[in-house]
Design a protein around this motif. Structure first.
Motif, PDB file in Angstrom:
ATOM      1  N   ARG A  41      92.056  69.481 -17.316  1.00 22.96           N
ATOM      2  CA  ARG A  41      92.035  69.062 -15.903  1.00 22.96           C
ATOM      3  C   ARG A  41      93.327  69.475 -15.198  1.00 22.96           C
ATOM      4  N   MET A  53      87.547  70.023  -9.827  1.00 25.50           N
ATOM      5  CA  MET A  53      88.233  68.777 -10.159  1.00 25.50           C
ATOM      6  C   MET A  53      87.371  67.563  -9.806  1.00 25.50           C
ATOM      7  N   PHE A  99      85.128  66.738 -12.596  1.00 22.09           N
ATOM      8  CA  PHE A  99      85.812  66.000 -13.663  1.00 22.09           C
ATOM      9  C   PHE A  99      85.864  64.508 -13.354  1.00 22.09           C
TER      10      PHE A  99
END
Length: 360
Positions: free
Chosen positions: A129, A155, A158
């Motif tokens: 990440r 992102m 995630f």
């Protein structure tokens, strides 16, 4: 002779298997050393250490005897993900190592049935990440906004609750003029109860009206903002402007009248009510400029209508100043009005009052 040869083969096979297991042990040892001292090392030394550790895991997973050892894949994910985040020189290498790390994590999770290495696996996932985010920030700083937008949206995948990433994606989408996408990301931030909701509503409304030129959607966004911020003068003012532009003055005045009745001691409400007349006067002024100078009668009629509208606005601006003598928007507007009317005495009085207000 055959028995001796067979014994040699058995011993050799065991030695080779142990050698492959030692690759895992070496990888583990190198990772522990890196974790302890690697952060403070120079870039080249860090990359060398990480690549050396990854080579150990290459050998470990290539052998039948050690390819199914959970630790072989766990440390592979750690080294590869650490390279992905550390390598800020080669984006291609960073991406390649990220892919290796992602594949290793999947394999490690499947083999680590007792969750003995869950913390190390979690570290590798965090590394990935951070590697993705790092590439996004580098792209943003170099003004490669399309790449940055793509990364920020990765992102979000995630962590779908990360308001900062939605905000980053929204800002970047606006920079590439993808206004619908920017609006969508900003709305998501608002839905997650961001303390920046008021400013984000303002951005959404501005993009909808100014960039997309969609008055219907713009009015809907204003109404949504007013549900959350019912007393916000800017949103009320924008709603008023939309109604005036649509020629629906009555609707705007009806809304403001309800607000004044609810709270008559808010200067901003009286100011905005005055604006429903004054903005019509300004629109009339624009129309008057288009009149041929030879058409005196039409010009004078437009002037008379302007003056009538301005006179209708005055009581509301004055009322707002009764409530708040230092309410700058009303003072500024009255200054314009008295200049138009050539009312020098009132103009000078208003100017004096404005000048006496300290600048922020």
């Amino acid at each position: 002779m055959k028995k001796l040869l067979l014994s040699i083969l058995i011993v050799g096979s065991a030695t080779f298997a142990n050698a492959q297991k030692s690759e895992v042990a070496d990888a583990k040892k190198k990772w522990n050393i890196f974790a302890f001292a690697g952060i403070s090392q120079a870039y080249d030394k860090k990359m060398t250490a990480l690549n050396d550790g990854l080579v150990n895991t290459d050998k470990a997973i290539a052998n039948e005897k050690s390819k199914d050892l959970p630790e072989a894949w766990v440390y592979r994910s750690l080294f590869a993900s650490a390279i992905a985040i550390t390598d800020t020189v080669s984006e291609a290498n960073s991406l390649a190592k990220q892919k290796i790390a992602e594949e290793a994590i999947v394999k490690a999770k499947a083999l680590d049935t007792k969750n003995a290495d869950k913390d190390n696996i979690a570290t590798a996932e965090i590394n990935i990440r951070n590697a993705v985010f790092g590439r996004g920030m580098r792209a943003y700083k170099s003004k490669d906004y399309p790449t940055a937008l793509n990364v920020f949206e990765q992102m979000i995948v995630f962590n779908p609750q990360d308001t900062a990433m939605y905000l980053n994606a929204g800002v970047t989408a606006k920079l590439v003029k993808n206004y619908p996408k920017a609006i969508g990301h900003f709305k998501k931030v608002i839905s997650l109860n961001s303390p920046d909701s008021r400013a984000l509503y303002a951005e959404i409304i501005d993009m909808t009206l100014r960039e997309l030129k969609d008055t219907v959607a713009g009015l809907a966004e204003v109404k949504a903002a007013l549900v959350k911020f019912p007393e916000d003068g800017d949103f009320i003012g924008t709603e008023t402007d939309i109604y005036i532009a649509k020629g629906d003055i009555a609707k705007s005045q009806e809304s403001l009248s309800k607000l004044i009745a609810k709270d008559p001691n808010k200067a901003v409400y009286h100011y905005l009510m005055g604006g429903t007349y004054y903005k019509q006067a300004l629109n009339m002024q624009d129309e008057r400029k288009k009149i041929d100078s030879k058409k005196v009668k039409e010009f004078n009629a437009a002037t008379a209508k302007m003056t009538e509208l301005i006179d209708q606005s005055l009581p509301f601006y004055k009322k707002s100043l009764e409530i708040d003598p230092k309410f700058v928007p009303s003072l500024e507007t009255l200054k314009q009005i008295y200049a138009f009317k050539n009312d020098t005495a009132n103009y000078e009085d208003i100017k004096k009052r404005l000048d006496a207000i300290p600048a922020n």
